[in-house]
Enzyme design. Structure first.
Site, PDB file in Angstrom:
ATOM      1  N   GLY A  31      14.110  54.112   9.361  1.00 26.33           N
ATOM      2  CA  GLY A  31      15.173  55.078   9.609  1.00 26.33           C
ATOM      3  C   GLY A  31      15.287  55.494  11.064  1.00 26.33           C
ATOM      4  CG  ASN A  32      15.537  58.355  14.638  1.00 21.54           C
ATOM      5  OD1 ASN A  32      15.104  58.036  15.722  1.00 21.54           O
ATOM      6  ND2 ASN A  32      16.419  59.326  14.503  1.00 21.54           N
ATOM      7  CG  HIS A  34      17.607  52.602  17.763  1.00 23.56           C
ATOM      8  ND1 HIS A  34      17.536  51.222  17.896  1.00 23.56           N
ATOM      9  CD2 HIS A  34      16.325  53.005  17.538  1.00 23.56           C
ATOM     10  CE1 HIS A  34      16.286  50.828  17.791  1.00 23.56           C
ATOM     11  NE2 HIS A  34      15.517  51.893  17.546  1.00 23.56           N
ATOM     12  CB  ALA A  35      22.303  49.908  19.493  1.00 20.35           C
ATOM     13  CG  HIS A  37      17.047  50.402  13.429  1.00 22.49           C
ATOM     14  ND1 HIS A  37      16.910  51.521  14.202  1.00 22.49           N
ATOM     15  CD2 HIS A  37      15.816  50.115  12.954  1.00 22.49           C
ATOM     16  CE1 HIS A  37      15.646  51.915  14.189  1.00 22.49           C
ATOM     17  NE2 HIS A  37      14.958  51.071  13.439  1.00 22.49           N
ATOM     18  CD  GLU A 150      13.118  37.755  19.596  1.00 27.00           C
ATOM     19  OE1 GLU A 150      13.473  38.016  20.772  1.00 27.00           O
ATOM     20  OE2 GLU A 150      13.332  36.657  19.051  1.00 27.00           O
ATOM     21  CB  SER A 187      11.717  52.740  20.705  1.00 24.77           C
ATOM     22  OG  SER A 187      10.744  53.422  19.946  1.00 24.77           O
ATOM     23  NE  ARG A 189       5.942  56.092  17.336  1.00 25.53           N
ATOM     24  CZ  ARG A 189       5.712  55.144  16.420  1.00 25.53           C
ATOM     25  NH1 ARG A 189       6.142  53.912  16.623  1.00 25.53           N
ATOM     26  NH2 ARG A 189       5.066  55.420  15.292  1.00 25.53           N
TER      27      ARG A 189
END
Ligand code: PAF
Length: 300
Positions: A31-32, A34-35, A37, A150, A187, A189
Site C-alpha cells: 500500500g501507500n 506511488h508512481a 507501484h 527492480e 519509495s 518511506r
C-alpha cells in the site's frame, strides 16, 4: 474493481476468470501507492487479461524496532489509484486472515544464499517474511505472471529463486525503478523525510551515478568504493552497505561485465535503498576488495 478481504471470496472471483481462460497477473504491495507501484500495475496490464493487486502490510518482514507501526496506511487513496489504473481485483486481507495461528506458529519459507548479505545482513529474517507472504499470495492467487520493482533488487532475486526452486509456473517480471525528477527512487518511506532530508536523500542516487561513471571508465573498484563511502558520509547519509555485485548478486571478478551497484543508507530514522546497473569495461577492474563494506571510511 472488486475489493476482497477474505480468501474464499478471492478464490471464487479468480475461478470465474480462470474458467474463461483469462491470464491473471499479480502485483503484491504493502500500500501507500506511488508512481512506482502504478508502473507495476501497468506492466501487469500489458502482460495479462486480469490484474490482481494485493495490499497487505506484512508484519513478518519487519524486524523488532523497525517501522511496522509507522508504516503509512492509506487504504482509501490506494483504492482510488488502483481503480484509476484499471486494476480488476484488490485483495486486502487482515493479518488474522493470513496468519490465523499468529506469526510464531506460522510455517515459513526460507530462500538460502541470495537472502544473505546486503539487506538480508542488516535485517535478519526480513527475506523469510517476504518469501513466506509472497509464496502465500502466489498460492492464493495462482497468477500466470507477477510484477515486482527492480528498486528492491535483492527481493526480486529472492523471488526469482523461490519460483525456480519450488517449480512454480509463474513468470516474474522485474519493472524498472521509477525516480523523481531529481533522481531519488520512489519509495513509500520517502514520506518519512523532512524537506531538508529529502534534499540530502538525492545524494544517494548522485553518488551511485558518479560511481557508475568511474567504474565504466575503468577506475579501480577499491578507489571507487572508497570515494562512494566518503561522498555518502559527506552528504550526511550513513551507509549500511555499498557494494558492486554481478547481476545474480554473486561477487564480481575479472570476467564480470554486467554488474549492479547496490546501496542502503540511513538518514535519520529512515532507511533508503537504491541500485544502478552498469557495464564494466574489458580492462579488468581491481576486484581484490569487493567484500561487504570493504574499507568504509569511518568504520575503524
Ligand atoms: O515490496 C513490497 O512491497 C513487499 O516486500 C511485498 C513484495 C509486497 C511483500 O510484502
Amino acid at each position: 474493481m472488486r475489493t476482497l478481504r477474505d480468501i474464499q471470496a478471492l478464490r471464487d472471483a479468480l475461478g470465474e476468470y480462470r474458467r474463461r481462460g483469462q491470464r491473471i497477473a499479480l502485483v503484491p504491495t504493502m500500500g501507500n501507492l506511488h508512481a512506482g507501484h502504478l508502473a507495476l500495475v501497468e506492466s501487469a496490464r500489458q502482460n495479462a487479461d486480469v490484474v490482481v493487486s494485493s495490499l497487505f502490510v506484512n508484519p513478518m518482514q519487519f524486524g523488532p524496532g523497525e517501522d511496522l507501526d509507522a508504516y503509512p496506511r492509506t487504504f482509501e487513496a490506494d483504492q482510488i489509484q488502483l481503480e484509476a489504473a484499471s486494476c480488476d481485483v484488490l485483495f486486502a486481507p487482515t493479518t488474522t486472515t493470513l496468519y490465523p495461528d499468529g506469526l510464531e506458529n506460522q510455517t515459513r519459507v526460507h530462500v538460502p544464499d541470495v537472502s544473505q548479505g546486503l539487506c538480508g545482513g542488516s535485517r535478519p529474517g526480513h527475506f523469510d517474511g517476504v518469501s513466506t507472504v509472497v509464496t502465500m499470495l502466489f498460492n492464493l492467487v495462482q497468477p500466470d505472471v507477477a510484477c515486482f520493482g527492480e528498486k528492491d533488487y535483492q527481493q526480486l532475486a529472492v523471488i526469482r529463486k523461490l519460483v525456480r526452486d519450488l517449480h512454480l509456473p509463474i513468470e516474474i517480471i522485474g519493472v524498472p525503478i521509477v525516480r523523481a525528477e531529481d533522481g531519488l527512487a520512489l519509495s513509500s518511506r520517502n514520506g518519512y523525510l523532512s524537506l531538508e532530508q529529502r534534499e540530502i536523500a538525492t545524494r544517494l542516487y548522485r553518488t551511485l551515478c558518479d560511481m557508475r561513471s568511474a567504474l565504466e571508465a575503468g577506475e579501480s573498484l577499491k578507489k571507487v568504493l572508497h570515494q562512494g563511502y566518503c561522498a555518502l558520509y559527506d552528504a550526511g547519509l550513513t551507509p549500511d552497505y555499498l557494494e558492486l555485485r554481478d547481476t545474480l548478486l554473486g561477487p564480481v571478478d575479472a570476467e564480470t561485465r554486467e554488474a549492479v551497484l547496490l546501496a542502503a543508507v540511513q538518514l535519520g530514522p529512515t532507511r533508503l535503498i537504491d541500485n544502478l546497473s552498469l557495464r564494466l569495461p574489458e580492462t579488468p577492474v581491481d576486484t581484490t576488495d569487493t567484500t561487504p563494506g570493504a574499507n568504509p571510511p569511518g568504520s575503524q
